[in-house]
Structure formats: C-alpha cells, structure tokens
Design a protein around this motif. Structure first.
Motif, PDB file in Angstrom:
ATOM      1  N   ALA B  58      16.268  43.254  18.829  1.00 16.69           N
ATOM      2  CA  ALA B  58      15.939  42.649  20.129  1.00 16.69           C
ATOM      3  C   ALA B  58      15.515  43.727  21.120  1.00 16.69           C
ATOM      4  CB  ALA B  58      17.130  41.865  20.673  1.00 16.69           C
ATOM      5  N   HIS B  59      16.081  44.902  21.014  1.00 14.19           N
ATOM      6  CA  HIS B  59      15.697  46.006  21.908  1.00 14.19           C
ATOM      7  C   HIS B  59      14.271  46.467  21.607  1.00 14.19           C
ATOM      8  CE1 HIS B  59      19.745  45.828  23.199  1.00 14.19           C
ATOM      9  NE2 HIS B  59      20.284  46.626  22.292  1.00 14.19           N
ATOM     10  N   SER B  61      11.916  44.493  20.376  1.00 13.47           N
ATOM     11  CA  SER B  61      11.082  43.415  20.902  1.00 13.47           C
ATOM     12  C   SER B  61      10.997  43.487  22.425  1.00 13.47           C
ATOM     13  CB  SER B  61      11.641  42.067  20.447  1.00 13.47           C
ATOM     14  OG  SER B  61      10.792  41.005  20.839  1.00 13.47           O
ATOM     15  N   ASP B  62      12.075  43.905  23.061  1.00 11.35           N
ATOM     16  CA  ASP B  62      12.114  44.105  24.517  1.00 11.35           C
ATOM     17  C   ASP B  62      11.024  45.107  24.919  1.00 11.35           C
ATOM     18  OD1 ASP B  62      14.896  45.004  26.781  1.00 11.35           O
ATOM     19  OD2 ASP B  62      12.745  44.901  27.144  1.00 11.35           O
ATOM     20  N   THR B  65       7.577  43.557  24.376  1.00 15.79           N
ATOM     21  CA  THR B  65       7.292  42.529  25.386  1.00 15.79           C
ATOM     22  C   THR B  65       6.950  43.174  26.719  1.00 15.79           C
ATOM     23  OG1 THR B  65       8.772  40.956  24.294  1.00 15.79           O
ATOM     24  CG2 THR B  65       8.213  40.505  26.594  1.00 15.79           C
ATOM     25  N   ALA B  66       7.674  44.253  27.045  1.00 16.83           N
ATOM     26  CA  ALA B  66       7.402  44.964  28.297  1.00 16.83           C
ATOM     27  C   ALA B  66       5.972  45.496  28.308  1.00 16.83           C
ATOM     28  CB  ALA B  66       8.403  46.106  28.484  1.00 16.83           C
ATOM     29  N   GLY B  69       3.614  41.743  27.007  1.00 23.72           N
ATOM     30  CA  GLY B  69       3.898  40.401  27.504  1.00 23.72           C
ATOM     31  C   GLY B  69       3.793  39.382  26.399  1.00 23.72           C
ATOM     32  N   ARG B  70       3.223  38.210  26.702  1.00 23.43           N
ATOM     33  CA  ARG B  70       3.171  37.126  25.732  1.00 23.43           C
ATOM     34  C   ARG B  70       2.254  37.426  24.550  1.00 23.43           C
ATOM     35  NH1 ARG B  70       2.523  33.049  30.352  1.00 23.43           N
ATOM     36  NH2 ARG B  70       4.378  33.758  31.422  1.00 23.43           N
ATOM     37  N   TRP B  72       2.558  39.806  22.645  1.00 26.13           N
ATOM     38  CA  TRP B  72       3.483  40.200  21.579  1.00 26.13           C
ATOM     39  C   TRP B  72       3.981  38.973  20.822  1.00 26.13           C
ATOM     40  CZ3 TRP B  72       5.113  43.204  18.067  1.00 26.13           C
ATOM     41  CH2 TRP B  72       6.436  43.236  17.618  1.00 26.13           C
ATOM     42  N   TRP B  73       4.079  37.834  21.513  1.00 22.68           N
ATOM     43  CA  TRP B  73       4.578  36.617  20.872  1.00 22.68           C
ATOM     44  C   TRP B  73       3.459  35.835  20.191  1.00 22.68           C
ATOM     45  CZ3 TRP B  73       6.814  34.524  26.083  1.00 22.68           C
ATOM     46  CH2 TRP B  73       7.694  35.469  26.609  1.00 22.68           C
ATOM     47  N   GLN B  74       2.221  36.309  20.290  1.00 23.46           N
ATOM     48  CA  GLN B  74       1.081  35.607  19.701  1.00 23.46           C
ATOM     49  C   GLN B  74       0.391  36.524  18.704  1.00 23.46           C
ATOM     50  OE1 GLN B  74      -0.429  34.485  23.826  1.00 23.46           O
ATOM     51  NE2 GLN B  74      -1.067  32.683  22.686  1.00 23.46           N
ATOM     52  N   GLY B  75       1.112  36.863  17.650  1.00 22.41           N
ATOM     53  CA  GLY B  75       0.529  37.724  16.637  1.00 22.41           C
ATOM     54  C   GLY B  75       1.276  39.033  16.436  1.00 22.41           C
ATOM     55  N   GLY B  76       2.354  39.258  17.191  1.00 26.98           N
ATOM     56  CA  GLY B  76       3.135  40.482  17.002  1.00 26.98           C
ATOM     57  C   GLY B  76       3.873  40.457  15.669  1.00 26.98           C
ATOM     58  N   ARG B  77       3.991  41.619  15.056  1.00 28.37           N
ATOM     59  CA  ARG B  77       4.687  41.744  13.778  1.00 28.37           C
ATOM     60  C   ARG B  77       5.624  42.942  13.807  1.00 28.37           C
ATOM     61  NH1 ARG B  77      -0.592  41.483   9.881  1.00 28.37           N
ATOM     62  NH2 ARG B  77      -1.189  39.338  10.332  1.00 28.37           N
ATOM     63  N   LEU B  78       6.769  42.762  13.193  1.00 24.57           N
ATOM     64  CA  LEU B  78       7.737  43.841  13.028  1.00 24.57           C
ATOM     65  C   LEU B  78       8.062  43.959  11.550  1.00 24.57           C
ATOM     66  CD1 LEU B  78      10.696  43.568  15.589  1.00 24.57           C
ATOM     67  CD2 LEU B  78       9.295  45.583  15.141  1.00 24.57           C
TER      68      LEU B  78
END
Lengths: 146, 128
Positions: B58-59, B61-62, B65-66, B69-70, B72-78
């Motif tokens: 989560a850190h 992803s934090d 996201t910083a 922004g969004r 990261w939520w539209q195609g981000g991969r870890l």
C-alpha cells in the motif's frame, strides 16, 4: 471448539476454484483503510472533499483476505510475491465481485508454492477493476497451532 | 521536441509500529497472529511481529498515486517479491526509480528497512 474443516492451502490442487466473493467498501471502510496505510493522497476525493474512489489496494487486500479465508494457512506460511494490475478506478461504495483460482502449484523442500489468481469486477458487469496474482508458500506438513 | 520520459517519483518513509499494524488489521480484517500477537510472533522465525505484505505494498501504491493520480488506477501494474519482513519498530523507505520508457513507463521498486530489502520489483504505468 470445533475443528477447522477448511482445506489447507498447501493441499489445494492447481485449478481449484474458490467460491466467488462479493463485498462493498463503504466510505467509512475506505477512510479507515487510508488512515491505516497513512495514504493522504487527494486523488481519492472529489472537488467537494468527499471520498469518491475506492483505494484499489483496499479492493485487492479485501479480496485476497476473503479468498484466503476459504483455506487454512498452516503456521509458517509466507506471502512470497504479488502481482497487481489496476484496470479502472472503482467508485466508492461499489458492490464488487471477485473470483479466484489456484493457477499454479509446485512443491519444494516441504513447502507447497501456490499461485492464486484473482479478478475483481464491478458487480453485475464485466468491468474488471483489479487483477491479482499472489504467490504463497505453505508448509506441506502442518504444525498444530493452539 | 524531446519525448518526456518517466518522471522521478518522490520517495517516502513509513514507520512500522504495533499500533500501525493493528490499525491495518482492523481495517483489512486480517488478524493473522504473526502480525498482531507479539507473544506468538516471538516464537516465529521472525522473532517478533511483522507488517502485512499488503500493508507494505500500500505504501508503494501511495507513492505511485501521489505521482500519477488516477492514471495509476487505469493501467498501473506492480510485480514484486517479498524479500524480508517489515518488522514492528522499523522504518520503511519506499523508492521507485525510473527504469525504462516506451509503451509503458517502468520503475524499479524497492522497499528497504535499513540495509534489509523488504520488497523488490517493478511498477509500470501508462505514459502521458
């Protein structure tokens, strides 16, 4: 106290499908989550300062928890690796549906190495929001705990 | 005009305490004793409680996201491996360094606690 009748994750075969999971993350749940992970990003909020978007990591974490709760994790189990793909933002308070299966399983040195793949969608749609792939190592022989 | 590559991502630090671990357990519903029971955890190979792997991620992803922004939520991969425990009482340093640009921007991700690597892997995000 009754015996735990859940199967050990270490024994689940490749191809095992977990029961589907359904849940909703409310604004309160999301706020507690963001406080717990110390994430102060403004991206989750709308122009009025209200929580508008579900943290995708929260959706992933809740799904993984709900899936893993369907199996026993023997003492000594380890979360070895994680893959995540965030496909689309999740509006807050969305009803979410998740499916999961054991995609791979191997054994090494007394440990089962299981790869659990899961997919989180907006309930009632085919809109996939999060895809995950969790690698968990679990002892093949269990020690009794408690 | 030169093509812009992946931007630098601000590193962040997060303190791991039993209080923060317990708060995450409450928020996520994960009360595995290795995280929340110091007496149980003392008898484990870790010698004490450790943070949840998903709390550590989560850190990461934090930080993403910083930076994005969004997006990261539209195609981000870890894609990461957990290399070591995030022990209660430790401080985590989260870093994502630009590694490659192209169809996707790739970052080398590392979460460390002092000299110990806790998480290593990659993060990808669609470019602008």
């Amino acid at each position: 106290m009754g015996a735990d009748s859940r199967p050990s994750l270490a024994q689940l075969p490749r191809g095992h499908r977990f029961s589907p999971v359904s849940f909703r993350l409310s604004a309160g749940d999301a706020r507690r989550y963001l406080e717990a992970v110390q994430d102060g990003n403004s991206a989750y909020f709308d122009d009025e300062g209200d929580l508008a978007w579900t943290p995708p990591m929260a959706a992933a974490a809740f799904t993984l928890k709900a899936v893993m709760d369907q199996a026993r994790l023997p003492s000594g189990s380890l979360h070895a690796a994680q893959e995540l793909e965030f496909r689309r933002p999740i509006p807050i308070d969305s009803q979410l549906a998740a499916s999961a299966a054991v995609a791979q399983r191997s054994e090494m040195r007394g440990m089962a190495i299981s790869v659990v793949e899961f997919e989180v969608s907006l309930s009632g749609t085919d809109e996939v929001a999060v895809i995950g792939r969790s690698t968990v190592m679990a002892p093949l022989e269990e020690e009794s705990v408690g | 005009m030169a093509e812009s590559g992946p931007p630098e991502i601000a590193p962040l630090e997060r303190r791991v305490t039993q209080e923060t671990i317990n708060r995450y357990a409450e928020a996520s519903g994960d009360f595995n004793p290795i995280h929340v029971d110091p007496e149980f955890a003392r008898g484990s190979p870790f010698g004490g409680t450790i943070a949840h792997g998903m709390l550590v991620l989560a850190h990461v992803s934090d930080a993403m996201t910083a930076a994005f922004g969004r997006r990261w939520w539209q195609g981000g991969r870890l894609k990461v491996r957990f290399k070591g425990p995030a022990r209660s009482g430790s401080t985590l340093s989260v870093a994502a360094r630009p590694a490659r640009s192209g169809e996707r921007w790739e970052y080398a991700v590392a979460v460390t606690s002092g000299d110990e690597t806790v998480v290593s892997g990659t993060a990808e995000v669609p470019p602008d």
